[in-house]
Design an enzyme around this catalytic site. Structure first.
Site, PDB file in Angstrom:
ATOM      1  N   THR A 110      45.607   1.471  24.627  1.00 33.56           N
ATOM      2  CA  THR A 110      45.199   2.876  24.524  1.00 33.56           C
ATOM      3  C   THR A 110      44.983   3.170  23.033  1.00 33.56           C
ATOM      4  O   THR A 110      45.643   2.567  22.174  1.00 33.56           O
ATOM      5  CB  THR A 110      46.272   3.826  25.104  1.00 33.56           C
ATOM      6  OG1 THR A 110      47.522   3.479  24.542  1.00 33.56           O
ATOM      7  CG2 THR A 110      46.330   3.730  26.612  1.00 33.56           C
ATOM      8  N   VAL A 140      45.363   5.787  20.736  1.00 37.00           N
ATOM      9  CA  VAL A 140      46.344   6.365  19.802  1.00 37.00           C
ATOM     10  C   VAL A 140      47.496   5.376  19.581  1.00 37.00           C
ATOM     11  O   VAL A 140      47.938   5.146  18.442  1.00 37.00           O
ATOM     12  CB  VAL A 140      46.862   7.728  20.329  1.00 37.00           C
ATOM     13  CG1 VAL A 140      47.948   8.272  19.414  1.00 37.00           C
ATOM     14  CG2 VAL A 140      45.721   8.726  20.451  1.00 37.00           C
ATOM     15  N   CYS A 141      47.976   4.774  20.654  1.00 37.87           N
ATOM     16  CA  CYS A 141      49.070   3.799  20.547  1.00 37.87           C
ATOM     17  C   CYS A 141      48.671   2.632  19.652  1.00 37.87           C
ATOM     18  O   CYS A 141      49.489   2.111  18.879  1.00 37.87           O
ATOM     19  CB  CYS A 141      49.443   3.253  21.923  1.00 37.87           C
ATOM     20  SG  CYS A 141      50.081   4.498  23.039  1.00 37.87           S
ATOM     21  N   THR A 142      47.419   2.228  19.742  1.00 36.34           N
ATOM     22  CA  THR A 142      46.949   1.109  18.913  1.00 36.34           C
ATOM     23  C   THR A 142      47.065   1.468  17.436  1.00 36.34           C
ATOM     24  O   THR A 142      47.554   0.682  16.616  1.00 36.34           O
ATOM     25  CB  THR A 142      45.490   0.757  19.301  1.00 36.34           C
ATOM     26  OG1 THR A 142      45.484   0.391  20.671  1.00 36.34           O
ATOM     27  CG2 THR A 142      44.932  -0.362  18.448  1.00 36.34           C
ATOM     28  N   LEU A 198      50.900   1.625  16.432  1.00 37.79           N
ATOM     29  CA  LEU A 198      51.584   0.338  16.233  1.00 37.79           C
ATOM     30  C   LEU A 198      51.059  -0.376  14.991  1.00 37.79           C
ATOM     31  O   LEU A 198      51.821  -1.049  14.285  1.00 37.79           O
ATOM     32  CB  LEU A 198      51.464  -0.528  17.479  1.00 37.79           C
ATOM     33  CG  LEU A 198      52.461  -0.092  18.560  1.00 37.79           C
ATOM     34  CD1 LEU A 198      52.217  -0.820  19.863  1.00 37.79           C
ATOM     35  CD2 LEU A 198      53.895  -0.330  18.111  1.00 37.79           C
TER      36      LEU A 198
END
Ligand code: BEZ
Length: 213
Positions: free
Chosen positions: A43, A45-47, A50
């Site tokens: 996804t 935003v998560c990318t 992290l």
């Protein structure tokens, strides 16, 4: 699932992660920890989160804070996703991501908020002190990526106030003046804080950051 509140002992767990089986308490040892959940692998935003977290690892290390991410996808998915994170964010993911497929850890830490989404975790953050007490809980929606500068800032405040009788004012950053704890009378504060105490009001006393030379 019991609600976790500030001051509670962080529940221990053992889980699979991108770096193998991990036990929370063994992983943290006698240091600090940050446990943060992500709604799902692959996804956008998560990318970015992290990737950013990986670039900030050195700063977390300096503060003796171990990083531990989580999403409810599996190990194989995590490994494939990590390749994408490394490629697109120009970094190397350098901390474990829990594969919480059975939602054991996310349930334990109340990271699924059914009225937001029944299946995915929200963006939870738990900061855990060396004595395993929970010192900070923040919850962001899936649509808002976290600010890792803010997470470091609050860790600086938590670590300062754990060792000195002070509190940190609005928008404080490491090195700026701090507030003398309300429980200390001003006379006593002047003996403790040898860099000086300014009494603006009897309840509002400022002193230079006692952790800086
Ligand atoms: C994201 O990480 O981009 C995301 C995940 C779930 C819902 C919305 C956005």
């Amino acid at each position: 699932m019991a609600t976790i509140r500030l001051g509670d002992i962080a529940p221990d767990f053992t889980a699979e992660s991108s770096l193998g089986k991990i036990n929370l308490y063994n992983y943290l040892g006698d240091g600090w920890g940050i446990l943060f959940s992500h709604p799902a692998d692959f996804t956008p935003v998560c990318t970015t989160e992290l990737g950013t977290a990986s670039k900030f690892k050195e700063e977390f290390d300096k503060r003796n804070v171990k990083m531990l991410a989580l999403s409810v996808d599996g190990i194989a998915s995590h490994h494939e996703w990590i390749k994408d994170i490394n490629e697109t964010q120009h970094t190397t993911v350098n901390f474990p991501i829990i594969a919480d497929e059975d939602k054991k850890v996310s349930s334990l830490y109340d990271m699924i908020h059914p009225n937001a989404d029944n299946n995915l975790t929200v963006r939870s953050v738990y900061i855990i002190a060396p004595d395993k007490t929970v010192k900070l809980i923040i919850t962001y929606p899936a649509s808002t990526g976290r600010n890792f500068h803010e997470l470091l800032r609050v860790i600086d405040s938590l670590q300062l106030t754990a060792y000195h009788k002070v509190a940190t004012p609005a928008n404080w950053n490491h090195g700026e003046d701090v507030v003398v704890s309300p429980s200390i009378p001003t006379d006593e504060a002047r003996n403790i804080f040898t860099k000086g105490v300014e009494e603006i009001k009897p309840y509002l006393r400022m002193t230079p950051d006692p952790s800086t030379v």
